[in-house]
Enzyme design. Structure first.
Site, PDB file in Angstrom:
ATOM      1  N   ASP A 161      -3.785 -26.808 -61.884  1.00  0.00           N
ATOM      2  CA  ASP A 161      -4.241 -27.756 -62.895  1.00  0.00           C
ATOM      3  C   ASP A 161      -2.987 -28.332 -63.541  1.00  0.00           C
ATOM      4  O   ASP A 161      -2.254 -27.618 -64.234  1.00  0.00           O
ATOM      5  CB  ASP A 161      -5.114 -27.027 -63.927  1.00  0.00           C
ATOM      6  CG  ASP A 161      -5.690 -27.977 -64.973  1.00  0.00           C
ATOM      7  OD1 ASP A 161      -5.094 -29.056 -65.211  1.00  0.00           O
ATOM      8  OD2 ASP A 161      -6.733 -27.656 -65.561  1.00  0.00           O
ATOM      9  N   VAL A 162      -2.736 -29.618 -63.310  1.00  0.00           N
ATOM     10  CA  VAL A 162      -1.458 -30.208 -63.752  1.00  0.00           C
ATOM     11  C   VAL A 162      -1.318 -30.267 -65.275  1.00  0.00           C
ATOM     12  O   VAL A 162      -0.216 -30.463 -65.782  1.00  0.00           O
ATOM     13  CB  VAL A 162      -1.238 -31.624 -63.160  1.00  0.00           C
ATOM     14  CG1 VAL A 162      -1.167 -31.580 -61.639  1.00  0.00           C
ATOM     15  CG2 VAL A 162      -2.305 -32.615 -63.633  1.00  0.00           C
ATOM     16  N   ASN A 185       0.393 -37.616 -58.401  1.00  0.00           N
ATOM     17  CA  ASN A 185      -0.790 -38.467 -58.190  1.00  0.00           C
ATOM     18  C   ASN A 185      -2.008 -38.079 -59.020  1.00  0.00           C
ATOM     19  O   ASN A 185      -2.840 -38.931 -59.334  1.00  0.00           O
ATOM     20  CB  ASN A 185      -1.137 -38.405 -56.688  1.00  0.00           C
ATOM     21  CG  ASN A 185      -2.522 -38.924 -56.383  1.00  0.00           C
ATOM     22  OD1 ASN A 185      -2.749 -40.141 -56.376  1.00  0.00           O
ATOM     23  ND2 ASN A 185      -3.475 -38.030 -56.143  1.00  0.00           N
ATOM     24  N   TYR A 220      -7.119 -44.550 -70.440  1.00  0.00           N
ATOM     25  CA  TYR A 220      -6.593 -44.757 -69.080  1.00  0.00           C
ATOM     26  C   TYR A 220      -5.432 -45.750 -69.110  1.00  0.00           C
ATOM     27  O   TYR A 220      -4.352 -45.495 -68.565  1.00  0.00           O
ATOM     28  CB  TYR A 220      -7.717 -45.247 -68.157  1.00  0.00           C
ATOM     29  CG  TYR A 220      -7.327 -45.260 -66.691  1.00  0.00           C
ATOM     30  CD1 TYR A 220      -7.248 -44.070 -65.971  1.00  0.00           C
ATOM     31  CD2 TYR A 220      -7.030 -46.450 -66.038  1.00  0.00           C
ATOM     32  CE1 TYR A 220      -6.888 -44.070 -64.624  1.00  0.00           C
ATOM     33  CE2 TYR A 220      -6.671 -46.459 -64.694  1.00  0.00           C
ATOM     34  CZ  TYR A 220      -6.595 -45.263 -63.986  1.00  0.00           C
ATOM     35  OH  TYR A 220      -6.234 -45.274 -62.652  1.00  0.00           O
TER      36      TYR A 220
HETATM   37  N1  LIG Z   1      -8.578 -45.446 -56.519  1.00  0.00           N
HETATM   38  C1  LIG Z   1      -7.944 -46.451 -57.079  1.00  0.00           C
HETATM   39  O1  LIG Z   1      -8.228 -47.616 -56.797  1.00  0.00           O
HETATM   40  C2  LIG Z   1      -6.834 -46.206 -58.057  1.00  0.00           C
HETATM   41  C3  LIG Z   1      -6.278 -47.320 -58.684  1.00  0.00           C
HETATM   42  C4  LIG Z   1      -5.238 -47.143 -59.556  1.00  0.00           C
HETATM   43  C5  LIG Z   1      -4.725 -45.884 -59.777  1.00  0.00           C
HETATM   44  N2  LIG Z   1      -5.276 -44.813 -59.168  1.00  0.00           N
HETATM   45  C6  LIG Z   1      -4.700 -43.497 -59.449  1.00  0.00           C
HETATM   46  O2  LIG Z   1      -4.610 -42.721 -58.281  1.00  0.00           O
HETATM   47  C7  LIG Z   1      -4.729 -41.331 -58.609  1.00  0.00           C
HETATM   48  C8  LIG Z   1      -5.796 -40.703 -57.735  1.00  0.00           C
HETATM   49  O3  LIG Z   1      -7.001 -41.425 -57.919  1.00  0.00           O
HETATM   50  P1  LIG Z   1      -8.223 -41.354 -56.907  1.00  0.00           P
HETATM   51  O4  LIG Z   1      -8.837 -42.695 -56.912  1.00  0.00           O
HETATM   52  O5  LIG Z   1      -7.818 -40.713 -55.649  1.00  0.00           O
HETATM   53  O6  LIG Z   1      -9.173 -40.384 -57.786  1.00  0.00           O
HETATM   54  P2  LIG Z   1     -10.199 -39.253 -57.343  1.00  0.00           P
HETATM   55  O7  LIG Z   1     -10.807 -39.623 -56.073  1.00  0.00           O
HETATM   56  O8  LIG Z   1     -11.037 -39.015 -58.554  1.00  0.00           O
HETATM   57  O9  LIG Z   1      -9.241 -37.996 -57.119  1.00  0.00           O
HETATM   58  C9  LIG Z   1      -8.538 -37.454 -58.190  1.00  0.00           C
HETATM   59  C10 LIG Z   1      -7.752 -36.252 -57.704  1.00  0.00           C
HETATM   60  O10 LIG Z   1      -7.041 -35.700 -58.816  1.00  0.00           O
HETATM   61  C11 LIG Z   1      -7.350 -34.327 -58.906  1.00  0.00           C
HETATM   62  N3  LIG Z   1      -7.259 -33.895 -60.303  1.00  0.00           N
HETATM   63  C12 LIG Z   1      -7.944 -34.367 -61.375  1.00  0.00           C
HETATM   64  N4  LIG Z   1      -7.605 -33.688 -62.484  1.00  0.00           N
HETATM   65  C13 LIG Z   1      -6.686 -32.776 -62.090  1.00  0.00           C
HETATM   66  C14 LIG Z   1      -5.961 -31.766 -62.775  1.00  0.00           C
HETATM   67  N5  LIG Z   1      -6.116 -31.535 -64.082  1.00  0.00           N
HETATM   68  N6  LIG Z   1      -5.087 -30.993 -62.069  1.00  0.00           N
HETATM   69  C15 LIG Z   1      -4.927 -31.194 -60.745  1.00  0.00           C
HETATM   70  N7  LIG Z   1      -5.582 -32.140 -60.043  1.00  0.00           N
HETATM   71  C16 LIG Z   1      -6.460 -32.901 -60.723  1.00  0.00           C
HETATM   72  C17 LIG Z   1      -8.739 -34.165 -58.296  1.00  0.00           C
HETATM   73  O11 LIG Z   1      -8.902 -32.887 -57.730  1.00  0.00           O
HETATM   74  P3  LIG Z   1      -9.645 -31.636 -58.403  1.00  0.00           P
HETATM   75  O12 LIG Z   1     -10.876 -32.138 -59.085  1.00  0.00           O
HETATM   76  O13 LIG Z   1      -9.919 -30.765 -57.210  1.00  0.00           O
HETATM   77  O14 LIG Z   1      -8.644 -31.029 -59.330  1.00  0.00           O
HETATM   78  C18 LIG Z   1      -8.649 -35.172 -57.150  1.00  0.00           C
HETATM   79  O15 LIG Z   1      -8.023 -34.591 -56.040  1.00  0.00           O
HETATM   80  C19 LIG Z   1      -5.011 -41.284 -60.115  1.00  0.00           C
HETATM   81  O16 LIG Z   1      -3.807 -41.053 -60.805  1.00  0.00           O
HETATM   82  C20 LIG Z   1      -5.533 -42.676 -60.410  1.00  0.00           C
HETATM   83  O17 LIG Z   1      -5.337 -43.054 -61.745  1.00  0.00           O
HETATM   84  C21 LIG Z   1      -6.339 -44.948 -58.329  1.00  0.00           C
END
Ligand SMILES: NC(=O)c1ccc[n+]([C@@H]2O[C@H](COP(=O)([O-])OP(=O)(O)OC[C@H]3O[C@@H](n4cnc5c(N)ncnc54)[C@H](OP(=O)(O)O)[C@@H]3O)[C@@H](O)[C@H]2O)c1
Length: 250
Positions: free
Chosen positions: A60-61, A87, A155
């Site tokens: 947990d980061v 990430n 956010y």
């Molecule tokens: N998808 C997009 O279009 C987009 C756009 C801009 C930025 N981003 C950024 O990209 C990153 C990943 O987004 P995503 O779209 O892949 O989201 P996602 O599908 O919701 O995945 C989020 C990941 O972060 C992990 N996570 C959440 N809280 C955590 C914690 N406290 N400790 C460790 N791991 C944690 C989750 O795993 P667990 O629940 O297993 O911990 C999951 O693997 C984020 O920083 C997001 O802001 C995404």
């Protein structure tokens, strides 16, 4: 150093962009620690990557002890660290400023900013002291590091904060051969953006579905940034669904 001898940690690697980037790094020859909170998902991904190439660490980061354990386990298994893909992140439901509970604000700051700092600090310490010295940190920002969506204070604020962290690490890392860049993503197909297929609030008050893109392209972009020699750095890269509302004020 050949990719075969390089080691990466990817946080938030149990789904979405982290999973795509981690798997792209393994495909490119890297050894990768996949970190997140859900052990079952991590174990499945690591099994797919093949023995010796990947490690699953539950982390947990937002918790300092958990981050410490993540970096210790990686050192124990692979011996060094060449890349942190910082990430892990979370969104929050769109809520007007005046209705946002403080607890929700704090939860997002704890993961998106405090968590990124804790991981960057642990990576910085390891990269500074290892031989050969140095490494690269890639922070995951967002289009929201540039401009907000309606009702997105936690956010947007944390993602703007990530930009400050990126620039500071990039500056402070110079004397230790630590490079730092940021990837700003717009609308990759992940669990976080599911609601965009149905429709999300726009700045003019309407609700509209938005174009999204395959996260594989984000994974490949991370591999490109990671594969540069340490005296070359992509400071910021924006990768987005071409027709999403960002450029041109809508
Ligand atoms: N998808 C997009 O279009 C987009 C756009 C801009 C930025 N981003 C950024 O990209 C990153 C990943 O987004 P995503 O779209 O892949 O989201 P996602 O599908 O919701 O995945 C989020 C990941 O972060 C992990 N996570 C959440 N809280 C955590 C914690 N406290 N400790 C460790 N791991 C944690 C989750 O795993 P667990 O629940 O297993 O911990 C999951 O693997 C984020 O920083 C997001 O802001 C995404």
């Amino acid at each position: 150093m050949a990719a075969q001898n390089k080691v990466a940690i990817v946080t938030g690697a149990s789904a979405g962009i982290g999973q795509a980037a981690g798997m792209a790094l393994v495909k490119a020859g890297w050894k990768v620690t996949f970190a997140a909170r859900r052990a079952d998902l991590l174990e499945k991904i690591v099994a797919e990557c093949g023995a010796g190439k990947a490690l699953a660490v539950v982390a947990d980061v937002s918790k300092p002890e958990s981050v410490k354990n993540l970096f210790a386990k990686t050192k124990e298994k692979f011996g060094r660290l060449d890349l942190l893909f910082n990430n892990a992140g979370m969104g929050a439901p769109a809520v007007p400023m005046d209705e946002l509970p403080y607890e929700k604000w704090k939860e997002v700051v704890d993961v998106n900013l405090n968590g990124m700092f804790l991981c960057a600090q642990a990576a910085f310490r390891m990269m500074k002291d290892q031989v050969p010295r140095g490494g690269r940190i890639i922070n995951n920002g967002s289009i929201s590091a540039h401009t907000p969506r309606p009702g997105s204070a936690p956010y947007t604020a944390t993602k703007h904060g990530v930009t400050g962290l990126t620039k500071t690490i990039s500056l402070d890392g110079r004397k230790y051969d630590i490079a730092c860049g940021q990837i700003d993503i717009g609308n990759a197909i992940t669990p976080m953006t599911e609601r965009m297929a149905q429709g999300v609030r726009q700045a003019n008050g309407t609700t509209a579905p938005e174009p999204r893109m395959d996260p594989v392209h984000v994974g490949n972009a991370v591999v490109f940034m990671a594969s540069l020699p340490l005296d070359v750095n992509v400071l910021t890269m924006t990768i987005m669904a071409t027709k999403m509302p960002f450029v041109g004020r809508g």
